[in-house]
Design a protein around this motif. Structure first.
Motif, PDB file in Angstrom:
ATOM      1  N   SER A  67      -9.887  45.156 194.162  1.00 27.49           N
ATOM      2  CA  SER A  67      -9.907  44.774 195.573  1.00 27.49           C
ATOM      3  C   SER A  67      -8.923  45.649 196.344  1.00 27.49           C
ATOM      4  O   SER A  67      -7.718  45.617 196.072  1.00 27.49           O
ATOM      5  N   VAL A  68      -9.416  46.413 197.308  1.00 26.45           N
ATOM      6  CA  VAL A  68      -8.531  47.271 198.103  1.00 26.45           C
ATOM      7  C   VAL A  68      -7.571  46.419 198.925  1.00 26.45           C
ATOM      8  O   VAL A  68      -6.392  46.759 199.075  1.00 26.45           O
ATOM      9  N   GLU A  69      -8.051  45.298 199.454  1.00 23.05           N
ATOM     10  CA  GLU A  69      -7.193  44.426 200.250  1.00 23.05           C
ATOM     11  C   GLU A  69      -5.968  43.963 199.457  1.00 23.05           C
ATOM     12  O   GLU A  69      -4.868  43.844 200.007  1.00 23.05           O
ATOM     13  N   GLU A  70      -6.140  43.731 198.169  1.00 21.56           N
ATOM     14  CA  GLU A  70      -5.030  43.248 197.344  1.00 21.56           C
ATOM     15  C   GLU A  70      -4.017  44.343 197.027  1.00 21.56           C
ATOM     16  O   GLU A  70      -2.982  44.064 196.425  1.00 21.56           O
ATOM     17  N   HIS A  71      -4.310  45.579 197.430  1.00 19.46           N
ATOM     18  CA  HIS A  71      -3.362  46.678 197.249  1.00 19.46           C
ATOM     19  C   HIS A  71      -2.443  46.850 198.463  1.00 19.46           C
ATOM     20  O   HIS A  71      -1.542  47.692 198.436  1.00 19.46           O
ATOM     21  N   LEU A  72      -2.652  46.071 199.509  1.00 20.60           N
ATOM     22  CA  LEU A  72      -1.867  46.223 200.736  1.00 20.60           C
ATOM     23  C   LEU A  72      -0.505  45.539 200.603  1.00 20.60           C
ATOM     24  O   LEU A  72      -0.311  44.677 199.741  1.00 20.60           O
ATOM     25  N   PRO A  73       0.462  45.917 201.466  1.00 19.53           N
ATOM     26  CA  PRO A  73       1.783  45.285 201.435  1.00 19.53           C
ATOM     27  C   PRO A  73       1.671  43.762 201.526  1.00 19.53           C
ATOM     28  O   PRO A  73       0.856  43.226 202.273  1.00 19.53           O
ATOM     29  N   GLY A  74       2.518  43.097 200.739  1.00 22.72           N
ATOM     30  CA  GLY A  74       2.498  41.655 200.682  1.00 22.72           C
ATOM     31  C   GLY A  74       1.654  41.101 199.547  1.00 22.72           C
ATOM     32  O   GLY A  74       1.773  39.925 199.184  1.00 22.72           O
ATOM     33  N   GLN A  75       0.786  41.948 198.984  1.00 22.88           N
ATOM     34  CA  GLN A  75      -0.094  41.500 197.910  1.00 22.88           C
ATOM     35  C   GLN A  75      -0.016  42.373 196.663  1.00 22.88           C
ATOM     36  O   GLN A  75      -0.281  41.898 195.559  1.00 22.88           O
ATOM     37  N   TYR A  76       0.328  43.656 196.842  1.00 20.88           N
ATOM     38  CA  TYR A  76       0.142  44.596 195.740  1.00 20.88           C
ATOM     39  C   TYR A  76       1.028  44.327 194.527  1.00 20.88           C
ATOM     40  O   TYR A  76       0.617  44.573 193.393  1.00 20.88           O
ATOM     41  N   GLU A  77       2.232  43.792 194.735  1.00 22.61           N
ATOM     42  CA  GLU A  77       3.121  43.607 193.584  1.00 22.61           C
ATOM     43  C   GLU A  77       2.569  42.555 192.626  1.00 22.61           C
ATOM     44  O   GLU A  77       2.496  42.782 191.413  1.00 22.61           O
ATOM     45  N   ALA A  78       2.157  41.406 193.150  1.00 26.76           N
ATOM     46  CA  ALA A  78       1.597  40.359 192.294  1.00 26.76           C
ATOM     47  C   ALA A  78       0.300  40.826 191.653  1.00 26.76           C
ATOM     48  O   ALA A  78       0.049  40.571 190.464  1.00 26.76           O
ATOM     49  N   MET A  79      -0.544  41.517 192.438  1.00 29.46           N
ATOM     50  CA  MET A  79      -1.806  42.017 191.905  1.00 29.46           C
ATOM     51  C   MET A  79      -1.569  42.967 190.750  1.00 29.46           C
ATOM     52  O   MET A  79      -2.174  42.850 189.676  1.00 29.46           O
ATOM     53  N   LEU A  80      -0.649  43.926 190.951  1.00 28.58           N
ATOM     54  CA  LEU A  80      -0.413  44.951 189.942  1.00 28.58           C
ATOM     55  C   LEU A  80       0.125  44.343 188.654  1.00 28.58           C
ATOM     56  O   LEU A  80      -0.334  44.684 187.553  1.00 28.58           O
ATOM     57  N   LYS A  81       1.081  43.442 188.774  1.00 26.49           N
ATOM     58  CA  LYS A  81       1.661  42.832 187.578  1.00 26.49           C
ATOM     59  C   LYS A  81       0.636  42.006 186.812  1.00 26.49           C
ATOM     60  O   LYS A  81       0.586  42.039 185.572  1.00 26.49           O
ATOM     61  N   GLY A  82      -0.200  41.258 187.520  1.00 30.58           N
ATOM     62  CA  GLY A  82      -1.243  40.490 186.851  1.00 30.58           C
ATOM     63  C   GLY A  82      -2.267  41.367 186.183  1.00 30.58           C
ATOM     64  O   GLY A  82      -2.703  41.092 185.052  1.00 30.58           O
ATOM     65  N   PHE A  83      -2.663  42.437 186.865  1.00 30.32           N
ATOM     66  CA  PHE A  83      -3.661  43.347 186.301  1.00 30.32           C
ATOM     67  C   PHE A  83      -3.112  44.071 185.084  1.00 30.32           C
ATOM     68  O   PHE A  83      -3.796  44.224 184.070  1.00 30.32           O
TER      69      PHE A  83
END
Length: 256
Positions: A67-83
């Motif tokens: 999800s490109v939206e999940e790469h934006l500021p405020g979301q990317y850190e949690a997304m990256l760690k989970g992935f």
């Protein structure tokens, strides 16, 4: 969207865990998809009867990516760690993880595929890591792809964002088998290749073959994640590239 992003069931008398991405046609690897795959593996990988996992997808495409939206500021850190936790779980799986690919297999979808052991693909499937086009890079692919194919080929894909066919991926050694029916080929390989074996001996064989590799991926992925979080996402160009993609306009790079 369907209620659940992933279909989970057992095949071959409980010896094969089946995971099917179930949000066609894009099968985006977003937070719910990541959580569903990770939960299914966490629940079933320790089953002593299990001999393998097969990941495939509904629809004409394996996955268009994350999800490109999940790469934006405020979301990317949690997304990256989970992935990254999911990728490491696949890489360190105690049984062979097979992946059947049709159509597009891009970005985060390709990273899920290459984290496994063997890929079975349609000759016209497309494999690619287009992150650089959006002004970012792909941490798992940056680590895993050079482990699986020649470094020059891996870097060509990572630095250009260009995709390759299933037939070309086979030539490079990324894909185990090219066939018009990847799911059938993966099932046949399971039936003839590993189904007759002792589950406990197979797990030890997997550990022996991948032990060093798992350690390298874990260490280097932590480094790549830090580079992404503390350097890349602090640059204007990273946010601009992602925003431009979502706004369907050309990116205006500041080179900083």
């Amino acid at each position: 969207m369907t209620a659940k992003p992933l279909k989970v069931w057992h095949d071959r008398d409980g010896r094969l865990l089946r995971l099917r991405l179930a949000r066609p046609k894009a099968n985006i690897v977003d937070a719910p998809m990541i959580a569903a795959i990770d939960a299914a593996l966490a629940e079933h990988l320790d089953d002593p009867r299990l001999l393998g996992v097969l990941i495939d997808a509904e629809g004409p495409h394996f996955s268009f990516g994350a999800s490109v939206e999940e790469h934006l500021p405020g979301q990317y850190e949690a997304m990256l760690k989970g992935f990254h936790a999911l990728i490491l779980r696949i890489v360190a799986a105690p049984v062979p993880v097979l992946v059947a690919v049709r159509g597009q297999c891009l970005g985060g979808g390709m990273e899920v595929a290459i984290a496994g052991n063997l890929i079975f693909a349609d000759p016209d499937a497309r494999f690619g890591q287009p992150e650089i086009v959006l002004g970012v890079f792909a941490p798992p692919a940056s680590v895993i792809l050079p482990e699986r194919i020649a470094r020059c080929a891996a870097e060509g894909m990572l630095f250009t964002g260009q995709s390759i066919s299933g037939a070309e991926a086979h030539r490079l050694g990324l894909v185990h088998t090219v066939t018009e029916d990847p799911e059938r080929a993966a099932l046949d390989w399971f039936d003839t290749g590993i189904a007759p074996h002792s589950p406990s001996s197979l797990r030890l064989a997997v550990r022996a073959a991948r032990g060093d590799y798992v350690c390298r991926v874990r260490d280097r992925l932590a480094q790549a994640e830090d580079l992404y979080l503390t350097h890349l996402m602090q640059t204007p160009d990273a946010v601009e590239g992602l925003t431009a993609f979502l706004e369907k306009r050309p990116a205006q790079w500041e080179a900083r």
